[in-house]
Design a protein around this motif. Structure first.
Motif, PDB file in Angstrom:
ATOM      1  N   THR A   1      11.614 -12.085 -10.489  1.00  0.00           N
ATOM      2  CA  THR A   1      10.829 -12.913 -11.416  1.00  0.00           C
ATOM      3  C   THR A   1       9.353 -12.828 -11.044  1.00  0.00           C
ATOM      4  O   THR A   1       8.993 -12.584  -9.878  1.00  0.00           O
ATOM      5  CB  THR A   1      11.266 -14.389 -11.388  1.00  0.00           C
ATOM      6  N   ARG A   2       8.523 -13.026 -12.032  1.00  0.00           N
ATOM      7  CA  ARG A   2       7.074 -13.009 -11.815  1.00  0.00           C
ATOM      8  C   ARG A   2       6.470 -14.108 -12.677  1.00  0.00           C
ATOM      9  O   ARG A   2       6.583 -14.085 -13.905  1.00  0.00           O
ATOM     10  CB  ARG A   2       6.477 -11.653 -12.191  1.00  0.00           C
ATOM     11  N   THR A   3       5.858 -15.085 -12.029  1.00  0.00           N
ATOM     12  CA  THR A   3       5.225 -16.191 -12.739  1.00  0.00           C
ATOM     13  C   THR A   3       3.709 -16.037 -12.662  1.00  0.00           C
ATOM     14  O   THR A   3       3.151 -15.904 -11.564  1.00  0.00           O
ATOM     15  CB  THR A   3       5.643 -17.544 -12.138  1.00  0.00           C
ATOM     16  N   VAL A   4       3.072 -16.025 -13.828  1.00  0.00           N
ATOM     17  CA  VAL A   4       1.621 -15.835 -13.911  1.00  0.00           C
ATOM     18  C   VAL A   4       0.988 -17.101 -14.469  1.00  0.00           C
ATOM     19  O   VAL A   4       1.421 -17.625 -15.507  1.00  0.00           O
ATOM     20  CB  VAL A   4       1.266 -14.640 -14.821  1.00  0.00           C
TER      21      VAL A   4
ATOM     22  N   THR B   1       6.605 -16.864 -17.300  1.00  0.00           N
ATOM     23  CA  THR B   1       7.493 -16.282 -16.294  1.00  0.00           C
ATOM     24  C   THR B   1       8.197 -15.070 -16.875  1.00  0.00           C
ATOM     25  O   THR B   1       8.797 -15.137 -17.950  1.00  0.00           O
ATOM     26  CB  THR B   1       8.532 -17.308 -15.812  1.00  0.00           C
ATOM     27  N   LEU B   2       8.107 -13.957 -16.139  1.00  0.00           N
ATOM     28  CA  LEU B   2       8.775 -12.714 -16.517  1.00  0.00           C
ATOM     29  C   LEU B   2       9.962 -12.529 -15.580  1.00  0.00           C
ATOM     30  O   LEU B   2       9.916 -12.927 -14.407  1.00  0.00           O
ATOM     31  CB  LEU B   2       7.830 -11.523 -16.392  1.00  0.00           C
ATOM     32  N   SER B   3      11.021 -11.911 -16.068  1.00  0.00           N
ATOM     33  CA  SER B   3      12.196 -11.686 -15.211  1.00  0.00           C
ATOM     34  C   SER B   3      12.803 -10.320 -15.508  1.00  0.00           C
ATOM     35  O   SER B   3      12.674  -9.783 -16.617  1.00  0.00           O
ATOM     36  CB  SER B   3      13.235 -12.798 -15.426  1.00  0.00           C
ATOM     37  N   TRP B   4      13.500  -9.791 -14.484  1.00  0.00           N
ATOM     38  CA  TRP B   4      14.196  -8.507 -14.635  1.00  0.00           C
ATOM     39  C   TRP B   4      15.354  -8.459 -13.650  1.00  0.00           C
ATOM     40  O   TRP B   4      15.206  -8.801 -12.476  1.00  0.00           O
ATOM     41  CB  TRP B   4      13.246  -7.340 -14.384  1.00  0.00           C
TER      42      TRP B   4
ATOM     43  N   ALA C   1       6.441   0.502 -12.959  1.00  0.00           N
ATOM     44  CA  ALA C   1       5.364   0.307 -13.931  1.00  0.00           C
ATOM     45  C   ALA C   1       5.859   0.512 -15.354  1.00  0.00           C
ATOM     46  O   ALA C   1       5.152   0.191 -16.311  1.00  0.00           O
ATOM     47  CB  ALA C   1       4.213   1.261 -13.633  1.00  0.00           C
ATOM     48  N   ASN C   2       7.086   1.067 -15.536  1.00  0.00           N
ATOM     49  CA  ASN C   2       7.659   1.282 -16.864  1.00  0.00           C
ATOM     50  C   ASN C   2       8.718   0.250 -17.238  1.00  0.00           C
ATOM     51  O   ASN C   2       9.225   0.246 -18.359  1.00  0.00           O
ATOM     52  CB  ASN C   2       8.304   2.671 -16.943  1.00  0.00           C
ATOM     53  N   THR C   3       9.057  -0.633 -16.294  1.00  0.00           N
ATOM     54  CA  THR C   3      10.125  -1.613 -16.541  1.00  0.00           C
ATOM     55  C   THR C   3       9.741  -2.567 -17.672  1.00  0.00           C
ATOM     56  O   THR C   3       8.620  -3.071 -17.717  1.00  0.00           O
ATOM     57  CB  THR C   3      10.386  -2.421 -15.254  1.00  0.00           C
ATOM     58  N   ILE C   4      10.662  -2.802 -18.576  1.00  0.00           N
ATOM     59  CA  ILE C   4      10.456  -3.794 -19.626  1.00  0.00           C
ATOM     60  C   ILE C   4      11.000  -5.130 -19.136  1.00  0.00           C
ATOM     61  O   ILE C   4      12.205  -5.299 -18.948  1.00  0.00           O
ATOM     62  CB  ILE C   4      11.141  -3.387 -20.939  1.00  0.00           C
ATOM     63  N   TRP C   5      10.113  -6.073 -18.929  1.00  0.00           N
ATOM     64  CA  TRP C   5      10.496  -7.386 -18.431  1.00  0.00           C
ATOM     65  C   TRP C   5      10.909  -8.291 -19.590  1.00  0.00           C
ATOM     66  O   TRP C   5      10.564  -8.055 -20.748  1.00  0.00           O
ATOM     67  CB  TRP C   5       9.329  -8.028 -17.689  1.00  0.00           C
ATOM     68  N   SER C   6      11.624  -9.335 -19.264  1.00  0.00           N
ATOM     69  CA  SER C   6      12.015 -10.341 -20.252  1.00  0.00           C
ATOM     70  C   SER C   6      11.134 -11.574 -20.082  1.00  0.00           C
ATOM     71  O   SER C   6      10.710 -11.905 -18.974  1.00  0.00           O
ATOM     72  CB  SER C   6      13.482 -10.743 -20.071  1.00  0.00           C
TER      73      SER C   6
END
Length: 598
Positions: A172-175, A160-163, A141-146
């Motif tokens: 990756t997380r696509t919303v 799209t978020l990635s880490w 929950a503290n991760t800073i995504w790109s």
């Protein structure tokens, strides 16, 4: 006591019974024991002090830590807000179509708020580590995504978020979002670590404390709402504090294993947030309360996935966050979300409230005025029950015609009540009269009335729905009173909870009292003085009692009384009995002679 008076007394008693019965709730279902799964426990029961906590563990972080993190804007025709790249939280959402009050300058309704703000309310997504992984290996929950610079989430442009965990796993997380209130969240992980790993995707909705606008009214459910294998489940916030505590961290939770047809989230009076796995997807639905931080949350935890080196896993779930609009939610249900329309609190009389609201919705869509739609609905209901009403009023007219013969029976029988009852039953049989027929409209009207009350109180479509003149919110009490010259002066009536509200009653409750009083005058007052006094006061008691009810409900009752009056008068007259309305009114104002003392 004549049959009309007996029917009125019966109606009063039955109304009380329904009110008392409605105050009880179905007991919460017994918690289902979930099989052990290290991934689930690690994600949802991580120590609150651990910086890598994956669920709502860091929800108490200072506001600045969340609000100052990079954000991606959300901009659609109906919502606005942002996604925090810290944890990839959807934690800032406002509903453009709804304002907090009737004032056109009032703020639009805020649906979700970041941690650190009052009434913090947000969503989290992530992966719970299984075999071969630790807390540092998965996003927290503290991760800073790109994310791409200046990216904005719109119905036409997902984000799209990635880490990268630096150990071979890329997340990756696509919303995406539609034109209304439905988010699609696709989580994927690519295993380039060279080893087999196991992990489980999850989603969380967290609320910090009970909502400040919690109504706590028995007719409305607020709290957890969910569907599990086709069964609707509801839990109040107080129910969540009664769960058995986990000895490891003190949190209290209830876990339900869902094989299909499932979703879970929080419902308010008019708004809702819901986690929705794909149809047919098994998962664990979790309702949890953390007393140490006063955080309520719901979770969906999907089965653990095992990835060999070089493999990629992907899962898509949905998030509804918005207004509980009947048409919108119905369309989502038709699109494959099983039982989603049941997220609206239809109550025990759902078999009546659902069709009643559907009829009201379509009438309003045609007429364009909710007050007139309520009147139209009242006429429709009266037409549907007219055959029973006809039989009832015809029977009552026949009973009036038989009054002289019944008086003769009483004189002949004297104190022999058994003989009198026997002869009366023979008279009824001979004349084909059913003395209980007068109860039928009353018995039908009671559940209809309470169903409409439920519909007007809980459905969003009645919120801020105008009628005419000063009546601009049919879900609120009558805003007129003598205090503001019945809406002519530019200030409101006394608040319903104020004692002044009893003295300064509105136009609609007054019309309600008059309509009930006129309906009584279709029949002579009871000969018994106590009964006569009760019936004389009843319309005015109801007038004051319903003065604080939603004005839409009072519109219904006034219209119902007027139609009932006309029906009863015409039907009784067509069967040979003409009610002496003016004579009964005149008699009600005449002083009765004092009884001479013996």
């Amino acid at each position: 006591m004549d049959d009309q008076n007996r029917n009125l007394l019966l109606a009063t008693v039955l109304s009380g019974v329904v009110l008392l019965g409605w105050s009880y709730f179905f007991p919460a279902p017994e918690p289902v024991e979930a099989p052990e799964a290290v991934a689930t426990e690690t994600a949802l029961n991580a120590p609150a002090t651990a910086p890598q906590a994956l669920a709502a563990g860091d929800a108490t972080a200072p506001q600045s830590e969340t609000s100052e993190a990079p954000r991606l804007a959300i901009e659609t025709p109906r919502v606005e807000g942002s996604i925090s790249l810290k944890g990839g939280r959807i934690d800032d959402l406002r509903l453009k179509d709804y304002r907090e009050t009737l004032d056109e300058e009032s703020p639009i309704v805020t649906m979700l708020r970041p941690a650190g703000e009052a009434d913090a309310y947000y969503t989290l997504y992530g992966w719970a580590p299984g075999a071969g992984l630790g807390l540092d290996d998965v996003p927290s929950a503290n991760t800073i995504w790109s994310a791409p610079a200046e990216a904005t989430l719109t119905p036409d442009s997902p984000v799209t978020l990635s880490w990268d965990n630096g150990k071979g796993l890329t997340f990756t997380r696509t919303v995406s979002i539609d034109d209304n209130y439905m988010f699609n969240v696709t989580q994927s992980v690519q295993n380039g670590s060279g080893a087999t790993v196991a992990l489980a995707p999850y989603g969380t909705i967290a609320r910090h404390g009970e909502p400040s606008d919690l109504m706590n009214f028995f007719v409305l459910h607020e709290g957890v709402v969910g569907m599990a294998d086709g069964e609707l489940a509801e839990m109040d916030y107080g129910d969540m504090t009664d769960f058995d505590p986990d000895p490891r961290d003190g949190s209290q939770s209830e876990i339900t294993a869902v094989t299909e047809h499932g979703w879970i989230g929080f419902t308010d009076h008019y708004w809702m947030s819901t986690l929705i796995p794909a149809e047919g997807q098994p998962f664990r639905a979790i309702a949890k309360y953390d007393a140490r931080r006063d955080i309520y949350q719901t979770d969906t935890v999907l089965p653990t996935m095992t990835l060999a080196a070089g493999e990629t896993a992907e899962v898509t779930t949905q998030l509804f966050a918005g207004a509980k609009e009947w048409a919108t939610i119905r369309n989502y249900e038709r699109g494959g979300i099983y039982g989603f329309l049941d997220s609206i609190d239809w109550g025990w009389f759902f078999f009546l409230t659902k069709p009643i609201f559907a009829a009201l919705h379509y009438i309003n869509a045609y007429i364009g005025n909710m007050g007139l739609a309520i009147i139209g609905l009242t006429i429709l209901i009266k037409l549907l029950v007219f055959p029973l009403a006809y039989k009832s009023y015809a029977s009552m007219a026949k009973m009036k015609e038989l009054q002289p013969e019944m008086e003769k029976l009483r004189e002949r029988a004297g104190d022999d009540r058994q003989q009198m009852q026997k002869e009366m039953m023979e008279l009824y049989k001979r004349e084909k009269v059913n003395p209980a027929a007068g109860c039928l409209p009353i018995l039908i009207q009671i559940p209809i009335f309470f169903s409409l009350y439920k519909v007007i109180f809980v459905t969003l479509e009645l919120r801020h729905a105008p009628f005419f003149g000063p009546f601009q919110d049919l879900s609120a009490p009558d805003p007129t009173s003598l205090f503001n010259l019945f809406g002519l002066l530019p200030w409101g009536a006394p608040a319903p909870e104020s004692i002044l509200a009893l003295a300064f009653i509105g136009i609609m409750p007054i019309l309600l009292g008059i309509s009930m009083w006129l309906q009584q005058k279709l029949n002579p007052a009871p000969t018994d003085e106590t009964q006569a006094m009760i019936f004389a006061w009843m319309p005015w008691v109801f007038m004051f009692m319903l003065g604080s009810f939603a004005s839409g409900l009072v519109v219904y009752w006034i219209c119902n009384n007027v139609i009932t009056f006309a029906q009863q008068y015409l039907i009784m007259r067509s069967h040979g009995y003409t009610p002496d309305i003016f004579g009964n009114i005149k008699a009600s104002f005449q002083k009765k002679p004092k009884t001479e003392e013996k």
